[in-house]
Design a protein around this motif. Sequence first.
Motif, PDB file in Angstrom:
ATOM      1  N   THR A   1       0.901  -1.250  -0.221  1.00  0.00           N
ATOM      2  CA  THR A   1      -0.078   0.086   0.066  1.00  0.00           C
ATOM      3  C   THR A   1       0.900   1.120   0.001  1.00  0.00           C
ATOM      4  O   THR A   1       1.821   1.301   0.891  1.00  0.00           O
ATOM      5  N   ILE A   2       0.596   1.928  -1.061  1.00  0.00           N
ATOM      6  CA  ILE A   2       1.668   3.200  -1.340  1.00  0.00           C
ATOM      7  C   ILE A   2       0.949   4.561  -1.040  1.00  0.00           C
ATOM      8  O   ILE A   2      -0.107   4.854  -0.990  1.00  0.00           O
ATOM      9  N   GLU A   3       1.681   5.401  -0.148  1.00  0.00           N
ATOM     10  CA  GLU A   3       1.231   6.936  -0.075  1.00  0.00           C
ATOM     11  C   GLU A   3       2.234   7.869  -0.706  1.00  0.00           C
ATOM     12  O   GLU A   3       3.321   7.514  -0.187  1.00  0.00           O
ATOM     13  N   GLU A   4       1.851   8.317  -1.581  1.00  0.00           N
ATOM     14  CA  GLU A   4       2.932   9.403  -2.510  1.00  0.00           C
ATOM     15  C   GLU A   4       2.816  10.893  -1.715  1.00  0.00           C
ATOM     16  O   GLU A   4       1.977  11.267  -1.082  1.00  0.00           O
ATOM     17  N   HIS A   5       4.106  11.350  -1.996  1.00  0.00           N
ATOM     18  CA  HIS A   5       4.140  12.712  -1.893  1.00  0.00           C
ATOM     19  C   HIS A   5       3.139  13.590  -2.610  1.00  0.00           C
ATOM     20  O   HIS A   5       2.972  13.387  -3.949  1.00  0.00           O
ATOM     21  N   GLN A   6       2.557  14.550  -1.952  1.00  0.00           N
ATOM     22  CA  GLN A   6       1.424  15.546  -2.950  1.00  0.00           C
ATOM     23  C   GLN A   6       2.482  17.014  -2.976  1.00  0.00           C
ATOM     24  O   GLN A   6       2.467  17.606  -1.784  1.00  0.00           O
ATOM     25  N   PRO A   7       3.019  17.099  -4.332  1.00  0.00           N
ATOM     26  CA  PRO A   7       3.864  18.424  -4.420  1.00  0.00           C
ATOM     27  C   PRO A   7       2.803  19.854  -4.137  1.00  0.00           C
ATOM     28  O   PRO A   7       2.049  19.863  -4.668  1.00  0.00           O
ATOM     29  N   VAL A   8       3.679  20.748  -3.499  1.00  0.00           N
ATOM     30  CA  VAL A   8       2.958  21.965  -3.357  1.00  0.00           C
ATOM     31  C   VAL A   8       3.744  23.187  -3.857  1.00  0.00           C
ATOM     32  O   VAL A   8       3.405  24.159  -4.085  1.00  0.00           O
ATOM     33  N   ALA A   9       4.964  22.652  -4.017  1.00  0.00           N
ATOM     34  CA  ALA A   9       6.144  23.792  -4.249  1.00  0.00           C
ATOM     35  C   ALA A   9       7.224  23.156  -4.667  1.00  0.00           C
ATOM     36  O   ALA A   9       7.776  22.098  -4.239  1.00  0.00           O
ATOM     37  N   TRP A  10       8.293  23.958  -5.484  1.00  0.00           N
ATOM     38  CA  TRP A  10       9.574  23.757  -5.520  1.00  0.00           C
ATOM     39  C   TRP A  10      10.542  24.064  -4.407  1.00  0.00           C
ATOM     40  O   TRP A  10       9.980  25.079  -3.652  1.00  0.00           O
ATOM     41  N   TRP A  11      11.320  23.328  -4.109  1.00  0.00           N
ATOM     42  CA  TRP A  11      11.990  23.662  -2.991  1.00  0.00           C
ATOM     43  C   TRP A  11      13.531  24.022  -3.709  1.00  0.00           C
ATOM     44  O   TRP A  11      14.333  23.455  -4.430  1.00  0.00           O
ATOM     45  N   GLY A  12      13.552  25.344  -4.000  1.00  0.00           N
ATOM     46  CA  GLY A  12      14.676  25.941  -4.541  1.00  0.00           C
ATOM     47  C   GLY A  12      14.202  26.345  -6.020  1.00  0.00           C
ATOM     48  O   GLY A  12      12.888  26.455  -6.117  1.00  0.00           O
ATOM     49  N   PRO A  13      14.828  26.866  -6.939  1.00  0.00           N
ATOM     50  CA  PRO A  13      14.345  27.475  -8.291  1.00  0.00           C
ATOM     51  C   PRO A  13      13.502  26.309  -8.933  1.00  0.00           C
ATOM     52  O   PRO A  13      13.767  25.001  -8.652  1.00  0.00           O
ATOM     53  N   SER A  14      12.740  26.620  -9.717  1.00  0.00           N
ATOM     54  CA  SER A  14      11.990  25.709 -10.724  1.00  0.00           C
ATOM     55  C   SER A  14      12.735  24.806 -11.473  1.00  0.00           C
ATOM     56  O   SER A  14      13.678  25.584 -11.822  1.00  0.00           O
ATOM     57  N   GLY A  15      12.383  23.575 -11.293  1.00  0.00           N
ATOM     58  CA  GLY A  15      13.032  22.639 -12.064  1.00  0.00           C
ATOM     59  C   GLY A  15      14.288  22.015 -11.460  1.00  0.00           C
ATOM     60  O   GLY A  15      15.171  21.425 -11.964  1.00  0.00           O
ATOM     61  N   SER A  16      14.532  22.414 -10.100  1.00  0.00           N
ATOM     62  CA  SER A  16      15.734  22.105  -9.383  1.00  0.00           C
ATOM     63  C   SER A  16      15.631  20.761  -8.999  1.00  0.00           C
ATOM     64  O   SER A  16      16.596  19.865  -8.607  1.00  0.00           O
ATOM     65  N   GLY A  17      14.709  19.897  -9.375  1.00  0.00           N
ATOM     66  CA  GLY A  17      14.692  18.382  -9.092  1.00  0.00           C
ATOM     67  C   GLY A  17      14.075  18.201  -7.425  1.00  0.00           C
ATOM     68  O   GLY A  17      14.196  16.899  -7.184  1.00  0.00           O
ATOM     69  N   GLN A  18      13.795  19.255  -6.659  1.00  0.00           N
ATOM     70  CA  GLN A  18      13.399  19.083  -5.165  1.00  0.00           C
ATOM     71  C   GLN A  18      12.322  19.671  -5.136  1.00  0.00           C
ATOM     72  O   GLN A  18      12.030  20.729  -5.490  1.00  0.00           O
ATOM     73  N   LEU A  19      10.979  19.106  -4.437  1.00  0.00           N
ATOM     74  CA  LEU A  19       9.978  19.531  -4.491  1.00  0.00           C
ATOM     75  C   LEU A  19       9.461  19.546  -2.873  1.00  0.00           C
ATOM     76  O   LEU A  19      10.204  18.745  -1.865  1.00  0.00           O
ATOM     77  N   VAL A  20       8.577  20.290  -2.377  1.00  0.00           N
ATOM     78  CA  VAL A  20       7.671  20.371  -1.084  1.00  0.00           C
ATOM     79  C   VAL A  20       6.609  19.592  -1.051  1.00  0.00           C
ATOM     80  O   VAL A  20       5.605  20.087  -2.015  1.00  0.00           O
ATOM     81  N   SER A  21       6.427  18.896  -0.100  1.00  0.00           N
ATOM     82  CA  SER A  21       4.903  18.215  -0.072  1.00  0.00           C
ATOM     83  C   SER A  21       4.148  19.068   0.777  1.00  0.00           C
ATOM     84  O   SER A  21       4.541  20.032   1.382  1.00  0.00           O
ATOM     85  N   ARG A  22       2.905  18.631   0.775  1.00  0.00           N
ATOM     86  CA  ARG A  22       1.790  19.386   1.806  1.00  0.00           C
ATOM     87  C   ARG A  22       2.192  19.183   3.106  1.00  0.00           C
ATOM     88  O   ARG A  22       1.426  20.015   3.951  1.00  0.00           O
ATOM     89  N   LEU A  23       3.036  18.353   3.383  1.00  0.00           N
ATOM     90  CA  LEU A  23       3.395  18.390   4.966  1.00  0.00           C
ATOM     91  C   LEU A  23       4.558  18.816   5.194  1.00  0.00           C
ATOM     92  O   LEU A  23       5.260  18.658   6.161  1.00  0.00           O
ATOM     93  N   GLY A  24       5.216  19.619   4.252  1.00  0.00           N
ATOM     94  CA  GLY A  24       6.614  20.330   4.356  1.00  0.00           C
ATOM     95  C   GLY A  24       7.664  19.433   4.389  1.00  0.00           C
ATOM     96  O   GLY A  24       8.850  19.958   4.773  1.00  0.00           O
TER      97      GLY A  24
END
Length: 264
Positions: free
Chosen positions: A111-134
């Motif tokens: 059973t999988i729970e995925e991250h839900q992205p809400v923002a980039w962490w760093g510049p757009s396209g950086s490859g790192q995202l922030v989830s709704r849980l921070g």
Amino acid sequence: MPHTDLPLDVKLMTVVTHVLVVLFAALCLGALGTWLVRHPVWTVRAITVHGDVAHQNAVTYRAQLASQMKSSLSGSFLTLDLQQVRRLFESVPWVRQAVVQREFPNRLRVTIEEHQPVAWWGPSGSGQLVSRLGEVFEASPDDSDGLPELIGPADHAPQVWALYQLLSAEFSRLELVVERLELNERGSWRAVLDSGARIELGRGSPDELLERARRFTGTLSQLTERYPGALQSVDLRYPNGYALRMRGVTTLSEDSPGTVTNTR
């Protein structure tokens, strides 16, 4: 009939016989258990994936984990290390948490729970995202349009995301969109609107920063009516007001619009 003790050698022989019988029985049971555990009927035949799989699917998981899963599933269904399988699934991009369970006689349920992205962490396209849980995670979304940029020290992502939500809700009342929120190493905050306008928030608690933003949003409409033009920058670090620069003019505002200096 009088009781007679058995000779010592007979007693020892009896004890040894009992011990040998117990050992033989244990060895037989162990061999039987090993045979049962290794029997082909306990070979893992299938893995089913359930839950939140918006960015991945069962085919993708099999493709990404094929070689690693082969070694992990080499054991019996009964002796399989479920924690090792869980870690394999959680190593896949987008997966926040995986729960692995046995389904008799030879299936695994994941059973999988995925991250839900809400923002980039760093510049757009950086490859790192922030989830709704921070939480910061590594992935590349198929559709990144509209994701804001959050920037700050690596361990401050939850605080940056929490403040972004407060400021975004406040600025949206004036149809202003916060495109970027930055926290520098000195603890000072800066917001950038989608128009490119910079807003210096300074240091302080979330409540203090929100109060400064409200002071600005509560009087901006009066200034824009009097001095039409594109917003360029705002400095909210003043104790009882703010400085605002618009294309062609600069204003210093306290509780109501103040003086204006021509900047052309």
